[in-house]
Design a protein around this motif. Sequence first.
Motif: not given
Length: 380
Positions: A78-82
């Motif tokens: 999730f953090l990578i995508k954001r």
Amino acid sequence: MAERHKLDWIQALRGVAALLVVLTHARRYLLETEWRPFVEHYIMPAAQGVDLFFLVSGFIMVYTTRGADGSLRYASGFLIKRFARVWPVYAVAVLLWIAFLAATAQPIAPLANILKSLCFLPVSTHQPPYLGLPYAIGWTLNYEFYFYVVFGLAILFGSARWIAFAAWLVLTLVLAPWLAAGYVSLLANNDYHFGSALAGQLTNPMVWEFAAGVLIGLLYRSKLSLPRSKLTDALIAACVLLIVATAWRTAPVWVHGPIRWGAPLMLMFAVMALTYKNAEPRVPRVLVWLGGISYSLYLLHYIVFCAITQLFVLAGQEKLTATWPYAILIVPVPLAVAALSKRYVEDGLAVRVRDRLLALHARIFATPAPAEGRVSTKEA
């Protein structure tokens, strides 16, 4: 049910929010004219597009993580995508701004401050909520990415994620200010005088708007709803009128935050979410398109404004920039630039960054092969 939704109305809100910010900055060309009182009273409140952005962001985080399983793999993904969604465009904007300052022989911020901003860290201790960044437009990205980090960490708590999320909000937005300053404020320009730029950012009331977006997202996922009818359409229209009336009543004071501009926006957004969850409205395609380029439009419009104005100055036509025709005609130009950025930076560079990081992420979290001579549990 939710999976069938296109959420075009959310895209439209993003587009409107970005356009409002563009209009806010276009008004600056009339500040040295007799029109200053007018634009400060009636156009400056369009800055509440930022507050709308924050609400939409909180909602989207709930919607896009409805399948969260509480695992480290999910949270880190999730953090990578954001990160890949927001950082490449922001980095391009910061570099373009520095290039513009260098080309026009204007002072450039120290390298340390530039690097801090690229890491979504605040620079100034006492400039709430703007944080003193080298490229001033980027202040919202600091709050945005901080929100992503908190949201991502809350995912790790699994079924208790919302309890963990709420506990962190209470700790940073209520207990910490109360213990340090003896009071709690809901005004975004409030300064608790922590002496730490990061502490000032973490405790700024603007974060409440993300939290409000999260709450509205949870309402959207709940069984609660409002049947679409002329009554609910009228209620939404009334909320819009309340937003306009509140904005003009408080102008020309800057009143970002949950207790001023944010409050009527929250009401409108909540009514729209509960109404449109089962009956999405028909949204003009131009607004959906505008929502698609909204991020690039928000980040790049100010650079485009400054670059075009500089060309007029160099051509000896500076007086033309302090007119209504200029302030109006300059607005569409960032739209074209944002469309190019959407195609080549957001859908190009940012996607490549995301894919490479996710490929690395997949290798890190790949299930290790059984050691030679052993039998895996699946094989057993």
